[in-house]
Design a protein around this motif. Structure first.
Motif, mmCIF file in Angstrom:
data_model
loop_
_atom_site.group_PDB
_atom_site.id
_atom_site.type_symbol
_atom_site.label_atom_id
_atom_site.label_comp_id
_atom_site.label_asym_id
_atom_site.label_seq_id
_atom_site.Cartn_x
_atom_site.Cartn_y
_atom_site.Cartn_z
ATOM 1 N N LYS A 44 -0.241 9.969 -1.455
ATOM 2 C CA LYS A 44 -0.007 9.853 -0.013
ATOM 3 C C LYS A 44 1.262 9.044 0.290
ATOM 4 C CE LYS A 44 -4.843 10.238 1.463
ATOM 5 N NZ LYS A 44 -4.777 11.212 2.530
ATOM 6 N N ASN A 45 1.998 8.664 -0.767
ATOM 7 C CA ASN A 45 3.225 7.889 -0.628
ATOM 8 C C ASN A 45 2.984 6.591 0.149
ATOM 9 O OD1 ASN A 45 5.911 7.437 -1.195
ATOM 10 N ND2 ASN A 45 6.636 8.446 0.667
ATOM 11 N N MET A 46 1.886 5.920 -0.203
ATOM 12 C CA MET A 46 1.520 4.658 0.452
ATOM 13 C C MET A 46 1.597 3.514 -0.539
ATOM 14 S SD MET A 46 -1.840 5.712 2.694
ATOM 15 C CE MET A 46 -2.068 4.106 3.452
ATOM 16 N N LYS A 47 1.910 2.331 -0.025
ATOM 17 C CA LYS A 47 1.881 1.117 -0.833
ATOM 18 C C LYS A 47 0.586 0.361 -0.516
ATOM 19 C CE LYS A 47 6.903 0.369 -1.070
ATOM 20 N NZ LYS A 47 7.123 1.747 -1.346
ATOM 21 N N LYS A 48 0.271 -0.624 -1.357
ATOM 22 C CA LYS A 48 -0.940 -1.421 -1.121
ATOM 23 C C LYS A 48 -0.901 -2.062 0.263
ATOM 24 C CE LYS A 48 -1.931 -2.408 -5.963
ATOM 25 N NZ LYS A 48 -2.095 -3.437 -6.994
ATOM 26 N N LYS A 49 0.287 -2.506 0.675
ATOM 27 C CA LYS A 49 0.442 -3.133 2.001
ATOM 28 C C LYS A 49 0.107 -2.123 3.106
ATOM 29 C CE LYS A 49 1.887 -6.595 4.588
ATOM 30 N NZ LYS A 49 1.102 -7.819 4.669
ATOM 31 N N ASP A 50 0.531 -0.866 2.921
ATOM 32 C CA ASP A 50 0.215 0.180 3.902
ATOM 33 C C ASP A 50 -1.299 0.377 3.989
ATOM 34 O OD1 ASP A 50 2.969 0.649 4.249
ATOM 35 O OD2 ASP A 50 2.991 2.104 2.608
ATOM 36 N N LEU A 51 -1.952 0.387 2.838
ATOM 37 C CA LEU A 51 -3.408 0.548 2.796
ATOM 38 C C LEU A 51 -4.089 -0.611 3.519
ATOM 39 C CD1 LEU A 51 -6.018 1.916 1.823
ATOM 40 C CD2 LEU A 51 -5.810 0.578 -0.283
ATOM 41 N N GLN A 52 -3.610 -1.817 3.272
ATOM 42 C CA GLN A 52 -4.187 -2.999 3.904
ATOM 43 C C GLN A 52 -4.093 -2.882 5.421
ATOM 44 O OE1 GLN A 52 -2.465 -6.709 2.590
ATOM 45 N NE2 GLN A 52 -3.330 -7.818 4.311
ATOM 46 N N GLU A 53 -2.938 -2.483 5.922
ATOM 47 C CA GLU A 53 -2.747 -2.367 7.365
ATOM 48 C C GLU A 53 -3.558 -1.219 7.962
ATOM 49 O OE1 GLU A 53 1.494 -2.134 7.842
ATOM 50 O OE2 GLU A 53 1.779 -4.205 7.197
ATOM 51 N N ILE A 67 -7.469 -6.497 -1.453
ATOM 52 C CA ILE A 67 -6.495 -5.678 -2.197
ATOM 53 C C ILE A 67 -6.295 -6.254 -3.596
ATOM 54 C CG2 ILE A 67 -4.060 -4.979 -2.315
ATOM 55 C CD1 ILE A 67 -5.386 -3.381 -0.205
ATOM 56 N N ALA A 68 -6.201 -7.585 -3.681
ATOM 57 C CA ALA A 68 -6.022 -8.244 -4.982
ATOM 58 C C ALA A 68 -7.224 -7.997 -5.890
ATOM 59 C CB ALA A 68 -5.806 -9.743 -4.777
ATOM 60 N N LYS A 69 -8.434 -8.084 -5.331
ATOM 61 C CA LYS A 69 -9.644 -7.818 -6.125
ATOM 62 C C LYS A 69 -9.644 -6.380 -6.633
ATOM 63 C CE LYS A 69 -12.957 -11.088 -4.133
ATOM 64 N NZ LYS A 69 -14.181 -11.204 -3.342
ATOM 65 N N LEU A 70 -9.270 -5.445 -5.770
ATOM 66 C CA LEU A 70 -9.203 -4.041 -6.178
ATOM 67 C C LEU A 70 -8.209 -3.867 -7.322
ATOM 68 C CD1 LEU A 70 -9.164 -2.448 -2.623
ATOM 69 C CD2 LEU A 70 -10.994 -2.178 -4.303
ATOM 70 N N GLY A 71 -7.099 -4.587 -7.239
ATOM 71 C CA GLY A 71 -6.071 -4.503 -8.279
ATOM 72 C C GLY A 71 -6.557 -4.992 -9.633
ATOM 73 N N ARG A 72 -7.548 -5.882 -9.611
ATOM 74 C CA ARG A 72 -8.122 -6.404 -10.860
ATOM 75 C C ARG A 72 -9.411 -5.673 -11.239
ATOM 76 N NH1 ARG A 72 -7.299 -11.263 -7.971
ATOM 77 N NH2 ARG A 72 -9.544 -11.463 -7.732
#
Length: 71
Positions: free
Chosen positions: A17-26, A35-40
Motif C-alpha cells: 500500500k506504499n505506507m510507512k509505519k508512521k502512516d499506519l499510526q496516523e 507500533i514498536a511492539k508490533l515491530g518486535r
C-alpha cells in the motif's frame, strides 16, 4: 515451548500500500508504543489489531499469523 506471533504480513501489506509505519499510526489512531511492539512481534491488544484492520480495510488474518514452535 510457546507459539509466537508474527506481523510480517502487516509489513508486507504496508509495502504493497506504499505506507510507512508512521502512516499506519496516523490512519489507525494507535500509539507509537503499539507500533514498536508490533515491530518486535510483541503482544498488542485485539483493539489495536482491529483498528489496524479498519484502517487498512483487511481481516486480522491478513496482518498476523501464529508461528508454531518447533520441538
Amino acid at each position: 515451548m510457546q507459539d509466537s506471533i508474527s506481523y510480517n504480513k502487516l509489513w508486507k501489506l504496508l509495502i504493497d500500500k506504499n505506507m510507512k509505519k508512521k502512516d499506519l499510526q496516523e490512519a489507525s489512531g494507535i500509539s507509537a508504543a503499539s507500533i514498536a511492539k508490533l515491530g518486535r512481534n510483541g503482544n498488542v491488544t485485539v483493539e489495536v489489531l482491529v483498528k489496524i484492520c479498519q484502517a487498512l480495510d483487511c481481516d486480522i488474518g491478513d496482518i498476523c499469523e501464529v508461528i508454531k514452535e518447533q520441538g
